[in-house]
Design a protein around this motif. Structure first.
Motif, PDB file in Angstrom:
ATOM      1  N   ASN A  61       0.808  -1.207   0.000  1.00  0.00           N
ATOM      2  CA  ASN A  61       0.000   0.000   0.000  1.00  0.00           C
ATOM      3  C   ASN A  61       0.847   1.265   0.000  1.00  0.00           C
ATOM      4  N   PHE A  68       0.532  -0.438  -8.581  1.00  0.00           N
ATOM      5  CA  PHE A  68       0.465  -1.463  -9.621  1.00  0.00           C
ATOM      6  C   PHE A  68      -0.344  -0.988 -10.829  1.00  0.00           C
ATOM      7  N   ASN A  95      -7.546  -4.202 -14.405  1.00  0.00           N
ATOM      8  CA  ASN A  95      -7.944  -4.625 -13.063  1.00  0.00           C
ATOM      9  C   ASN A  95      -8.569  -3.492 -12.252  1.00  0.00           C
ATOM     10  N   LEU A  96      -9.546  -2.861 -12.849  1.00  0.00           N
ATOM     11  CA  LEU A  96     -10.354  -1.907 -12.094  1.00  0.00           C
ATOM     12  C   LEU A  96     -11.545  -2.674 -11.540  1.00  0.00           C
ATOM     13  N   LEU A  97     -12.109  -2.197 -10.421  1.00  0.00           N
ATOM     14  CA  LEU A  97     -13.326  -2.811  -9.894  1.00  0.00           C
ATOM     15  C   LEU A  97     -14.485  -2.278 -10.731  1.00  0.00           C
ATOM     16  N   LYS A 136     -17.356  -0.004  -9.437  1.00  0.00           N
ATOM     17  CA  LYS A 136     -17.050   1.282  -8.834  1.00  0.00           C
ATOM     18  C   LYS A 136     -16.728   2.297  -9.927  1.00  0.00           C
ATOM     19  N   LEU A 153      -9.320   3.849  -4.062  1.00  0.00           N
ATOM     20  CA  LEU A 153      -9.236   2.593  -3.307  1.00  0.00           C
ATOM     21  C   LEU A 153      -7.988   2.432  -2.422  1.00  0.00           C
ATOM     22  N   TYR A 176      -8.371   4.251   0.721  1.00  0.00           N
ATOM     23  CA  TYR A 176      -9.301   3.626   1.653  1.00  0.00           C
ATOM     24  C   TYR A 176      -8.546   2.718   2.610  1.00  0.00           C
ATOM     25  N   TYR A 177      -7.558   1.987   2.048  1.00  0.00           N
ATOM     26  CA  TYR A 177      -6.794   1.075   2.900  1.00  0.00           C
ATOM     27  C   TYR A 177      -5.735   1.798   3.725  1.00  0.00           C
ATOM     28  N   ARG A 213     -13.243   9.831   3.886  1.00  0.00           N
ATOM     29  CA  ARG A 213     -13.899   9.795   2.585  1.00  0.00           C
ATOM     30  C   ARG A 213     -13.697  11.063   1.762  1.00  0.00           C
ATOM     31  N   ARG A 238     -10.161  11.525   0.617  1.00  0.00           N
ATOM     32  CA  ARG A 238      -9.898  10.509  -0.385  1.00  0.00           C
ATOM     33  C   ARG A 238     -10.376  10.968  -1.764  1.00  0.00           C
ATOM     34  N   ARG A 258      -4.670   5.487 -10.182  1.00  0.00           N
ATOM     35  CA  ARG A 258      -4.815   4.698  -8.959  1.00  0.00           C
ATOM     36  C   ARG A 258      -3.445   4.285  -8.410  1.00  0.00           C
ATOM     37  N   ASP A 288     -17.991   3.475   5.285  1.00  0.00           N
ATOM     38  CA  ASP A 288     -17.509   2.908   4.025  1.00  0.00           C
ATOM     39  C   ASP A 288     -17.709   1.409   3.968  1.00  0.00           C
ATOM     40  N   LYS A 335     -11.415 -12.077  -8.228  1.00  0.00           N
ATOM     41  CA  LYS A 335     -10.650 -11.031  -8.901  1.00  0.00           C
ATOM     42  C   LYS A 335     -10.655  -9.750  -8.067  1.00  0.00           C
ATOM     43  N   GLU A 336     -11.865  -9.423  -7.573  1.00  0.00           N
ATOM     44  CA  GLU A 336     -11.985  -8.212  -6.762  1.00  0.00           C
ATOM     45  C   GLU A 336     -11.067  -8.287  -5.545  1.00  0.00           C
ATOM     46  N   ILE A 341      -7.497  -7.774  -6.529  1.00  0.00           N
ATOM     47  CA  ILE A 341      -7.196  -6.356  -6.773  1.00  0.00           C
ATOM     48  C   ILE A 341      -7.048  -5.623  -5.441  1.00  0.00           C
ATOM     49  N   ALA A 364      -3.784  -6.332  -3.878  1.00  0.00           N
ATOM     50  CA  ALA A 364      -2.700  -5.615  -4.533  1.00  0.00           C
ATOM     51  C   ALA A 364      -2.694  -4.142  -4.124  1.00  0.00           C
ATOM     52  N   MET A 365      -3.872  -3.612  -3.843  1.00  0.00           N
ATOM     53  CA  MET A 365      -3.983  -2.207  -3.445  1.00  0.00           C
ATOM     54  C   MET A 365      -3.659  -2.009  -1.962  1.00  0.00           C
ATOM     55  N   GLY A 366      -3.363  -3.115  -1.281  1.00  0.00           N
ATOM     56  CA  GLY A 366      -2.935  -2.977   0.108  1.00  0.00           C
ATOM     57  C   GLY A 366      -3.976  -3.362   1.133  1.00  0.00           C
ATOM     58  N   ALA A 367      -4.984  -4.175   0.745  1.00  0.00           N
ATOM     59  CA  ALA A 367      -5.957  -4.646   1.731  1.00  0.00           C
ATOM     60  C   ALA A 367      -5.290  -5.673   2.628  1.00  0.00           C
ATOM     61  N   MET A 383      -6.097 -12.023 -10.289  1.00  0.00           N
ATOM     62  CA  MET A 383      -6.291 -10.934 -11.245  1.00  0.00           C
ATOM     63  C   MET A 383      -6.203 -11.417 -12.677  1.00  0.00           C
TER      64      MET A 383
END
Lengths: 233, 413
Positions: free
Chosen positions: A83, A88, A94-96, A99, A107, A110-111, A116, A119, A155, B5, B311-312, B315, B318-321, B411
């Motif tokens: 994070n 990446f 690889n978008l959600l 959203k 995103l 958020y992590y 909000r 962000r 992103r 959220d 997949k979600e 992702i 990868a975004m840091g969850a 992914m």
């Protein structure tokens, strides 16, 4: 920024052991713009996954901005490093898809537990920088491939990472859009962010400042380009 | 602080998969709904039977005479066994385990009971004072019959509440005289009864008085006795002791059920309790079964959710969850869905049971085998908490699977 010493990685498939990386030594300075090239099976994706802390390596040593990234890293720590240090960009964006562009860009924040409003403000700034401010409320399937990749780049930058790892970022795009995307990476790099692009296209790699050619699990060539081209040829 | 959220994520996830969410909720709702309904119905059944037991003392032996069906010591079958006051005295003196005992004598013939110019028909039982205990008769005015009434052949009577109302309405019944078969009986008490309404249409006379006016020569039609707090085995022993005494006196085989029949209240009650223990066990078995089915449903669906969201999740990782945030996301959804659906099941189940009860009370419906359906709230709350825990558990397995997802592989899919 990145220090790899004798990185080895193999996969066990059935009874056969497939050695993918056979000892990689690599040093990448802060602010470099590097492309990793190689034919399929050369191990370039594996290397990128190890660099992105998405995959573990078997032996060797990996330092990211002085931080030792080893197997003992918990999943949580790995997530935090990803994070904070790494952005990446993927071939398939690889978008959600449920959203909006803005939410996708927000995103990583958020992590980081950023509230909000903040962000959305930051995400909008980055969306603006990739030229998609007017598309903020669109869902990914309402955007073209190039636009989706620009959202993905926004992103990757939003959390102000130290490096951006891009896996075949132009693989799904036509050549004109590809050059636009590469131009964007160049701009990102100009801000001092280290950018690593995995690609198998020569003209894409020529737009970076250094080419590392992977050959069958080891580094074959390491070419420094003095005059990296920045525009469409 | 409520994590706005996170909730938004959950709602949007549920909205994206409306059918799946609906089916999951349905299975949980059904589980809880059925449990509440079953418990309520079972309780209604139990209430009605327990209510019918309130009429009489549970620890009672009811002794009926009959005709011999077996030859005995050279005597032929088919002889009529007639109880008399002597049998009553015999049991009273020879069986100390008996706490209260009464005989019953029914006046011969068809006749109406008269007061002034009113003439009505009611059942008459001629009994000993202990009858009050045997029938759970509750005096609301005056007194019941007593020993002096018996000894002095007094012409008195105790009447049921409905008898009093029918004859005297709002007027005082005590002290007035009812004419029964040409004899006047002074009313000394008015009673009510928890059992069937018919129990309040009775008139009780002293057994000796009735026998005398009927020239019955001390005959009795049946006898009833209570046996204290004897258990089932003890009650059977006392039952046999009485059978032995009477069979010796009347000369019939002790195992001749046609000559003498004893209804054992303790044994009967025990049987009913066993039946209800069984029914209760069955209800819980079915109820827990349906809840488990619901939970398995949730778990299954969550597993599919994970498959769908591979997949979600890749992702997000990868975004840091962090693993914890992924587990939290999956579990919160499972728990929220189970609790909400379970809660609605609880409400609808309760609503139906109490609606049913309300309608039955409102329409004064008296069903033989159903009365006051009710649910123990704590029981159901326990079930709901159990369900939520199961929901968490059913979310946990898919959540752990979600954490194991390799972001790279995810992914690519």
């Amino acid at each position: 920024m990145i220090e790899l010493k004798n990185i080895q990685k193999s996969y066990q498939t059935g009874y056969t052991k497939l050695e993918v990386l056979k000892g990689i030594d690599l040093h990448i300075e802060k602010g470099e713009f590097v492309s990793i090239m190689g034919s399929s099976g050369s191990g370039k994706s594996t290397l990128l996954n190890i660099l992105g802390i998405l995959d573990e390596y078997d032996t060797g040593e990996y330092r990211l901005d002085g931080t030792f990234i080893n197997k003992q890293l918990t999943q949580k720590q790995a997530a935090i490093y990803r994070n904070q240090f790494i952005g990446f960009v993927f071939q398939s964006f690889n978008l959600l898809n449920f959203k909006t562009a803005l939410e996708n860009v927000a995103l990583p924040l958020y992590y980081q537990k950023i509230d909000r409003k903040q962000r959305q403000k930051v995400a909008m700034e980055y969306l603006d920088r990739v030229g998609l401010r007017d598309w903020a409320d669109h869902l990914p399937n309402q955007l073209s491939g190039g636009q989706q990749q620009r959202v993905a780049i926004a992103r990757s930058m939003v959390a102000r990472p130290k490096i951006i790892l891009a896996d075949e970022p132009t693989g799904a795009l036509d050549s004109k859009t590809s050059f636009e995307v590469m131009k964007l990476f160049k701009e990102v790099n100009d801000e001092g962010i280290t950018v690593l692009v995995v690609t198998h296209e020569n003209d894409i790699s020529k737009m970076t400042k250094r080419i590392i050619r992977l050959n069958d699990g080891i580094i074959g060539e390491n070419i420094l380009l003095e005059n990296a081209s920045t525009g469409a040829s | 602080m409520i994590d706005f959220d996170k909730w938004q994520e959950i709602f949007s996830s549920m909205k994206r998969h409306k059918l799946r969410t609906f089916l999951t909720a349905l299975s949980v709702w059904w589980g809880i709904f059925m449990l509440v309904l079953l418990l309520g119905m079972g309780k209604g059944l139990q209430n009605s039977v327990e209510h019918s037991f309130r009429d009489d003392a549970i620890n009672s032996l009811w002794i009926y005479n009959g005709r011999t069906s077996k030859p005995y010591k050279g005597l032929p079958p088919g002889r009529y066994i007639q109880f008399t006051n002597d049998d009553y005295d015999l049991i009273k003196s020879q069986v100390p385990e008996v706490e209260h005992i009464t005989g019953r004598y029914y006046l011969r013939g068809q006749f109406n009971i008269k007061y002034k110019n009113k003439s009505l028909s009611f059942d008459i039982r001629s009994v000993h004072p202990d009858h009050q205990v045997l029938e759970n008769t509750i005096i609301i005015k005056g007194r019941f019959l007593n020993d002096t009434d018996i000894k002095e052949y007094r012409k008195v009577c105790a009447i049921g509440k409905i008898v009093a109302e029918d004859f005297f309405g709002e007027e005082e019944a005590i002290g007035k005289y009812l004419k029964i078969k040409g004899t006047d009986y002074k009313i000394v008490g008015v009673f009510r009864d928890e059992g069937h309404e018919n129990e309040m249409r009775k008139i009780y006379l002293p057994v000796t008085t009735a026998q005398r006016v009927d020239s019955a020569n001390g005959r009795l039609h049946q006898m009833m006795a209570t046996i204290g707090d004897a258990g089932v085995n003890e009650s059977m022993r006392i039952e046999n002791k009485i059978k032995k005494l009477l069979s010796e006196r009347h000369k019939f085989a002790i195992d001749d059920d046609q000559a003498l029949y004893v209804r054992n209240g303790v044994e009967r009650f025990q049987e009913f309790q066993m039946v209800f223990a069984f029914i209760k066990g069955f209800i819980w078995f079915v109820g827990i079964g349906s809840i488990i089915a619901g939970v398995i449903g949730v778990s299954n669906i969550m597993l599919i959710v994970i498959k769908d969201r591979t997949k979600e999740i890749g992702i997000r990782k990868a975004m840091g969850a962090t693993p914890l945030s992924i587990i939290g996301m999956v579990m919160q959804e499972a728990v929220f869905l189970t609790s909400l659906a379970g809660y609605i099941g609880l409400i609808t189940g309760f609503g139906l049971i109490y609606g049913m009860n309300y309608l039955m009370v409102e329409n004064e419906m008296e069903l033989e085998f159903f009365r006051n359906p009710e649910v123990d709230f704590m029981t159901v709350l326990t079930a709901l908490i159990f369900l939520i825990c199961c929901g968490a558990l059913s979310g946990l397995i898919p959540a752990i699977q979600a954490v194991r997802i390799n972001p790279v592989a995810a992914m690519k899919s």
